[in-house]
Motif scaffolding. Sequence first.
Motif: not given
Length: 389
Positions: A112-118, A367-371
């Motif tokens: 809940d405390s993790l924002d992987i975009s940060n 960086g930019p990535y795709r599935i």
Amino acid sequence: SEGLFTYDPGFVSTASCESEITYIDGAKGVLLHRGYPIDQLANECDYLDVCYLLLYGELPSSDQKATFEHAIMHHTMVHEQLHQFFKGFRRDSHPMAIMVGVVGALSAFYHDSLDISNDRHREVAAHRLISKMPTLAAMAYKYSIGQPFAYPRNDLSYGGNFLHMMFSTPAEEYKVNPVLARAMDKIFTLHADHEQNASTSTVRLAGSSGANPFACIAAGIAALWGPAHGGANEAVLNMLEEIGDEANIEEYIARAKDKDDPFRLMGFGHRVYKNYDPRAKVMKATCDEVLSELGVQDDPLLKIAMRLEKIALEDEYFVEKKLYPNVDFYSGIIFKAIGIPTDMFTVLFAVGRTPGWIAHWKEMISGPYRIGRPRQLYKGYDQRDVSGD
Ligand code: SDX
């Protein structure tokens, strides 16, 4: 183009990736982490230097190292409620089964405390995994032998703290031998990263869906468990014990060459190295150091291993197929000499590989990535009708 269909350009992008972390030249037996040869890193740096290098691209300055080491070594405890997870396992559970479970469960304590975009959150997740993997590994061992967990100590090295958590009891503090602590540190370094191997590719594929890093590392641990991959160190010891005597080696070499016999010489061969695994050379020197420090250089299993290596390296089958000892061939002998049970060997591989897994995860999602979406060569039916027409 395979006749059935042509591969779309996207196939290559999902089946391979770009990375700046590790370079392997399989033909020459070269392994570089951010450009530094593995033997220099293992012999002249410590494991936390290498963790920093894998994560940030440069070896740390003394100030950077002090800050990093404090961050890692002051977060080695796990949430007390995580202790409950172990109680759900049978005492005789394989420690890798426990590790897959409890590392995945870290998601529940950080998710809940993790924002992987940060970026800062990604960095903290990477640090917490490096901090807590040795603690969870030692807890898996303690649980399996019915001893109480030994809490980490902040005053010990990374390798020394692991040995303390494995062997200290409330009745007696384990006296950390600096030679063994340094050997553990080197062994963790030798396992730290290895480009796009099966488990690292698993971590990247899981991460490409946006899954949290703890779940991704749990997926990597599961992939590593197989005897063709990280499970090989455990399989080497089982093989040496099955061979039992130098007189039986030729029989096993013959079995390894027999296409109708599923037996493979564990600790030999590699998907990429068609030369000596550079890690095996350092591992062998470390093995000699540990066995001589412990006064067990006449270990019968080591004698079988040394003779097996000599015969295999001269045998035309192995020479023609370029099968050399790999990183797993000697590590199990060292672990056994230190007193670590065979079923913990792959757990130690997972501990060592954690910075590599998390560095690749961080590199990909920063960086930019795709599935990831590997494609296939379809070999099934053409379209048909249920009516049979
Ligand atoms: C690791 O990818 C990585 O980077 C992994 C790793 C990492 O750091 O992440 O390096 C860690 O997994 C090291 C490998 C540990 N595994 C083992 O030690 C298990 C024993 N080794 C084998 O299972 C095998 O060598 C593999 C799985 C490692 C590689 O399998 P491949 O790709 O099929 O081997 P290959 O293509 O090099 O094989 C060439 C030939 C084959 O015969 P042919 O089909 O040509 O007739 O050699 C044979 C293989 O059958 N062969 C062996 C053998 N390894 C390959 N024969 C006998 N004994 C062996 N050990």
